[in-house]
Design a protein around this motif. Sequence first.
Motif, PDB file in Angstrom:
ATOM      1  N   LEU A 156      -0.004   3.210  -8.328  1.00 44.70           N
ATOM      2  CA  LEU A 156      -0.423   4.606  -8.233  1.00 44.70           C
ATOM      3  C   LEU A 156      -1.880   4.747  -8.657  1.00 44.70           C
ATOM      4  O   LEU A 156      -2.345   4.033  -9.519  1.00 44.70           O
ATOM      5  N   SER A 157      -2.545   5.694  -8.058  1.00 46.57           N
ATOM      6  CA  SER A 157      -3.977   5.897  -8.353  1.00 46.57           C
ATOM      7  C   SER A 157      -4.194   6.414  -9.746  1.00 46.57           C
ATOM      8  O   SER A 157      -3.472   7.090 -10.337  1.00 46.57           O
ATOM      9  N   GLN A 182       9.769   5.313 -10.341  1.00 48.78           N
ATOM     10  CA  GLN A 182       8.392   5.290 -10.841  1.00 48.78           C
ATOM     11  C   GLN A 182       8.390   4.734 -12.249  1.00 48.78           C
ATOM     12  O   GLN A 182       9.192   5.149 -13.085  1.00 48.78           O
ATOM     13  N   ARG A 194       5.203   2.663  -8.355  1.00 43.14           N
ATOM     14  CA  ARG A 194       6.488   2.975  -7.741  1.00 43.14           C
ATOM     15  C   ARG A 194       7.073   1.621  -7.368  1.00 43.14           C
ATOM     16  O   ARG A 194       6.377   0.787  -6.783  1.00 43.14           O
ATOM     17  N   ASP A 199       0.819  -1.218   0.000  1.00 44.51           N
ATOM     18  CA  ASP A 199       0.000   0.000   0.000  1.00 44.51           C
ATOM     19  C   ASP A 199       0.850   1.265   0.000  1.00 44.51           C
ATOM     20  O   ASP A 199       0.504   2.239  -0.652  1.00 44.51           O
ATOM     21  N   ASP A 200       1.931   1.264   0.764  1.00 43.21           N
ATOM     22  CA  ASP A 200       2.772   2.451   0.956  1.00 43.21           C
ATOM     23  C   ASP A 200       4.227   2.001   0.913  1.00 43.21           C
ATOM     24  O   ASP A 200       4.742   1.470   1.897  1.00 43.21           O
ATOM     25  N   ILE A 201       4.878   2.227  -0.200  1.00 41.84           N
ATOM     26  CA  ILE A 201       6.241   1.723  -0.386  1.00 41.84           C
ATOM     27  C   ILE A 201       7.225   2.369   0.587  1.00 41.84           C
ATOM     28  O   ILE A 201       8.112   1.706   1.116  1.00 41.84           O
ATOM     29  N   ASP A 202       7.056   3.665   0.861  1.00 47.88           N
ATOM     30  CA  ASP A 202       7.983   4.352   1.757  1.00 47.88           C
ATOM     31  C   ASP A 202       7.865   3.818   3.186  1.00 47.88           C
ATOM     32  O   ASP A 202       8.875   3.577   3.846  1.00 47.88           O
ATOM     33  N   ALA A 203       6.644   3.629   3.672  1.00 46.76           N
ATOM     34  CA  ALA A 203       6.439   3.075   5.021  1.00 46.76           C
ATOM     35  C   ALA A 203       6.937   1.634   5.094  1.00 46.76           C
ATOM     36  O   ALA A 203       7.512   1.222   6.107  1.00 46.76           O
ATOM     37  N   THR A 204       6.743   0.880   4.022  1.00 52.35           N
ATOM     38  CA  THR A 204       7.212  -0.511   3.991  1.00 52.35           C
ATOM     39  C   THR A 204       8.728  -0.573   4.076  1.00 52.35           C
ATOM     40  O   THR A 204       9.285  -1.354   4.851  1.00 52.35           O
ATOM     41  N   GLU A 228       4.140  -0.387  -5.474  1.00 53.38           N
ATOM     42  CA  GLU A 228       3.004   0.391  -5.006  1.00 53.38           C
ATOM     43  C   GLU A 228       2.273   0.915  -6.234  1.00 53.38           C
ATOM     44  O   GLU A 228       2.841   1.670  -7.029  1.00 53.38           O
TER      45      GLU A 228
END
Length: 146
Positions: free
Chosen positions: A145-146, A121, A127, A99-104, A143
């Motif tokens: 992207l929308s 990207q 991403r 869901d969130d590559i940076d948090a992962t 991740e």
Amino acid sequence: MTIQRLDHVSVVVDDLEAAIAFFVELGMELEGQAPIEGPSVDRVNGLDGVRVDIAMMRTPDGHGRLELTKFHTPTAVSAEPKNALGNTLGLRSIMFAVDDIDATIAGLRAHGAELVGEVAQYQDSYRLCYVRDPEGIIIALAEQLS
């Protein structure tokens, strides 16, 4: 005749507990652990005296499974350099949608993961990045992207 499904991918690790913690941080669930040994295990592996501990990890959707295997006997051997690059023959990476590559990445770094390259990207779709876990396994993250 056709296959029914991909059941699981098996990865031999040196530190089973650390590997479990790494994949739990990624979002997988520990399905179960068991010691495995005996004549049938020896025959399947083509080795004598196999004694391993395994941990079966499951993705949150219940469709993907990863078997982590720690060999006690015979001793595990390395078939390639520990930090093999993406163009090395053989299994190179396991990809997970996140869901969130940076948090992962931040969560996995706390468990010893390092970026292989950088987060990039791909068009307007994803991403992507590769991280290497402490066992040397390349984990690909995507991740959408929308």
